[in-house]
Design a protein around this motif. Structure first.
Motif, mmCIF file in Angstrom:
data_model
loop_
_atom_site.group_PDB
_atom_site.id
_atom_site.type_symbol
_atom_site.label_atom_id
_atom_site.label_comp_id
_atom_site.label_asym_id
_atom_site.label_seq_id
_atom_site.Cartn_x
_atom_site.Cartn_y
_atom_site.Cartn_z
ATOM 1 N N PHE A 139 0.830 -1.206 0.000
ATOM 2 C CA PHE A 139 0.000 0.000 0.000
ATOM 3 C C PHE A 139 0.872 1.266 0.000
ATOM 4 C CE2 PHE A 139 -1.917 3.114 3.024
ATOM 5 C CZ PHE A 139 -2.905 3.595 2.193
ATOM 6 N N TYR A 140 1.829 1.333 0.937
ATOM 7 C CA TYR A 140 2.662 2.540 1.038
ATOM 8 C C TYR A 140 3.457 2.777 -0.239
ATOM 9 C CZ TYR A 140 1.617 2.635 5.995
ATOM 10 O OH TYR A 140 0.963 2.710 7.189
ATOM 11 N N ILE A 143 1.084 3.864 -3.213
ATOM 12 C CA ILE A 143 0.670 5.258 -3.051
ATOM 13 C C ILE A 143 1.835 6.191 -3.402
ATOM 14 C CG2 ILE A 143 -0.189 6.968 -1.381
ATOM 15 C CD1 ILE A 143 -2.106 4.744 -1.701
ATOM 16 N N TYR A 144 3.034 5.792 -2.974
ATOM 17 C CA TYR A 144 4.194 6.637 -3.222
ATOM 18 C C TYR A 144 4.423 6.791 -4.728
ATOM 19 C CZ TYR A 144 8.738 8.736 -2.537
ATOM 20 O OH TYR A 144 9.778 9.622 -2.522
ATOM 21 N N THR A 147 0.794 8.561 -6.665
ATOM 22 C CA THR A 147 0.124 9.811 -6.308
ATOM 23 C C THR A 147 1.042 11.011 -6.536
ATOM 24 O OG1 THR A 147 0.793 9.638 -4.022
ATOM 25 C CG2 THR A 147 -1.355 8.740 -4.578
ATOM 26 N N PHE A 178 -7.799 11.190 3.398
ATOM 27 C CA PHE A 178 -6.577 10.458 3.644
ATOM 28 C C PHE A 178 -5.641 11.475 4.297
ATOM 29 C CE2 PHE A 178 -2.496 8.585 2.024
ATOM 30 C CZ PHE A 178 -2.547 7.469 2.831
ATOM 31 N N GLY A 181 -1.920 12.066 3.492
ATOM 32 C CA GLY A 181 -1.745 12.719 2.203
ATOM 33 C C GLY A 181 -2.016 14.209 2.331
ATOM 34 N N ALA A 216 -7.190 2.739 0.976
ATOM 35 C CA ALA A 216 -6.273 2.772 -0.173
ATOM 36 C C ALA A 216 -6.937 3.453 -1.362
ATOM 37 C CB ALA A 216 -5.855 1.350 -0.538
ATOM 38 N N ALA A 219 -7.005 7.110 -0.810
ATOM 39 C CA ALA A 219 -5.673 7.685 -0.977
ATOM 40 C C ALA A 219 -5.375 7.880 -2.456
ATOM 41 C CB ALA A 219 -4.626 6.769 -0.336
ATOM 42 N N ILE A 220 -5.680 6.856 -3.254
ATOM 43 C CA ILE A 220 -5.338 6.912 -4.679
ATOM 44 C C ILE A 220 -6.214 7.936 -5.403
ATOM 45 C CG2 ILE A 220 -5.309 5.608 -6.828
ATOM 46 C CD1 ILE A 220 -4.672 3.124 -5.029
ATOM 47 N N SER A 224 -4.546 11.360 -7.033
ATOM 48 C CA SER A 224 -4.007 10.976 -8.330
ATOM 49 C C SER A 224 -5.115 10.724 -9.353
ATOM 50 C CB SER A 224 -3.165 9.719 -8.124
ATOM 51 O OG SER A 224 -3.085 8.974 -9.286
#
Ligand code: UDP
Ligand code: MG
Length: 310
Positions: A139-140, A143-144, A147, A178, A181, A216, A219-220, A224
């Motif tokens: 996940f981390y 996302i890195y 995004t 999130f 973020g 998740a 976050a995405i 992004s």
């Protein structure tokens, strides 16, 4: 007296953890010699946590309860804590004592050096299943990569945030949140401090796979357009393949080959394209649904009880 530190702990059925959380947080915070408050946000608990929070608040006025009308989710509970916080520095911490309250002193040290967001980086994790470790790590990293804001790796919500940044966060009222973020997006001077994430003090995780997946996705989609672009790439790739394939098949057929005859090839390409189209539609739906939620303009949460003095 103005408050220096606000500690925010979201609580969803953490009955057994509340007394120990209060004990360790007060011990650590008393050692600073500065005024502090502990905001306990009850996210629709049904195990008696609510009564425990009320009892603590009755006995110590530094404990400020925010009690939700139902379960709104971890990120929303922390958001409410931020809304009600009054401290110059605000610390977000899990109520299950996986984030050791003693680490707060290290966060404070960096804040005193002038950093405005001090996030705690999980150097080691105790008592987690391999599945949790694997999915969290994926996940981390995902996302890195995809995004637009560079959210530090292996960092949860355990962090200290300066009042300046909290005020900006409180003005960002997006529904699907999130927070890590958002706090990275804001900027200011940020730094990480490593810590060892402990095992849960008591109870079981309140983050089943379903909730992790939701986080998740938030976050995405929140940071992004990558999934939308994937649909475009797929479109170009399959159109490109078709343009190449048409003359090849035509030439082969004229030369008398029977290789591309029959239903199978047709069926495969129809199913493949149908699948790609439905997935793309689903991705589009995720974004449209989020737009709809924003447009409705509902409040982020509903409180049953909250402190009057904000
Ligand atoms: N939590 C919450 N609402 C929820 C789920 C979790 O307020 O819907 C709280 C929970 O009580 C805990 C924190 O969020 O204080 C982190 O949850 P948990 O420890 O279950 O997650 P994990 O550490 O397993 O990722
Ligand atoms: Mg936990």
């Amino acid at each position: 007296m103005p408050i220096t530190y606000s500690i925010i702990a979201p609580i969803f059925n953490e009955y057994e953890n509340i007394p120990e959380l209060y004990r360790r947080v007060s011990e650590v915070m008393n050692s600073t010699g500065e005024p502090w408050e502990l905001i306990l946000v009850d996210d629709g608990s049904t195990d008696g946590s609510t009564e425990r929070i009320r009892a603590l608040a009755a006995q110590d006025e530094r404990v400020r309860p925010v009690i939700f009308a139902r379960n709104f989710g971890h990120q929303i509970a922390v958001t409410a804590g931020l809304d009600y916080s009054r401290g110059q520095a605000v610390v977000i911490i899990d109520a299950d004592l996986q984030d050791p309250p003693e680490t707060i002193l290290e966060l404070i040290k960096k804040w005193r050096e002038g950093y405005e967001v001090v996030y705690a980086v999980r150097a080691e994790r105790e008592g987690e299943t391999w599945f949790k470790l694997l999915t969290a790590s994926m996940f981390y990293r995902l996302i890195y990569r995809i995004t637009d804001v560079k959210i530090p790796l292996d960092t949860g919500d355990f962090r200290l945030i300066d009042r300046k940044v909290v005020d900006v966060m409180n003005s960002m009222r997006e529904k699907h949140r999130f927070l890590r973020g958002m706090s990275s997006w804001i900027g200011f001077k940020q730094i990480g401090v490593e810590y060892k994430r402990a095992a849960r003090h008591a109870g079981v995780t309140k983050y089943p796979f379903r909730k992790m997946l939701k986080l998740a996705l938030n976050a995405i989609t929140g940071f992004s357009y990558f999934p939308l672009q994937v649909a475009t790439y797929f479109g170009f790739i399959s159109a490109g393949l078709a343009i190449l394939a048409i003359p090849i098949v035509a030439v082969l057929r004229l030369a008398g080959s029977h290789f591309f005859e029959g239903q199978t090839t047709t069926l495969i390409s129809v199913l493949f394209l149908g699948g790609v189209q439905l997935i793309s539609l689903g991705i589009l739906g995720e974004y449209v649904g989020r737009i709809y939620d924003e447009v409705k303009g509902r409040p982020l949460y509903v409180v049953r009880e909250a402190p009057k003095d904000v």
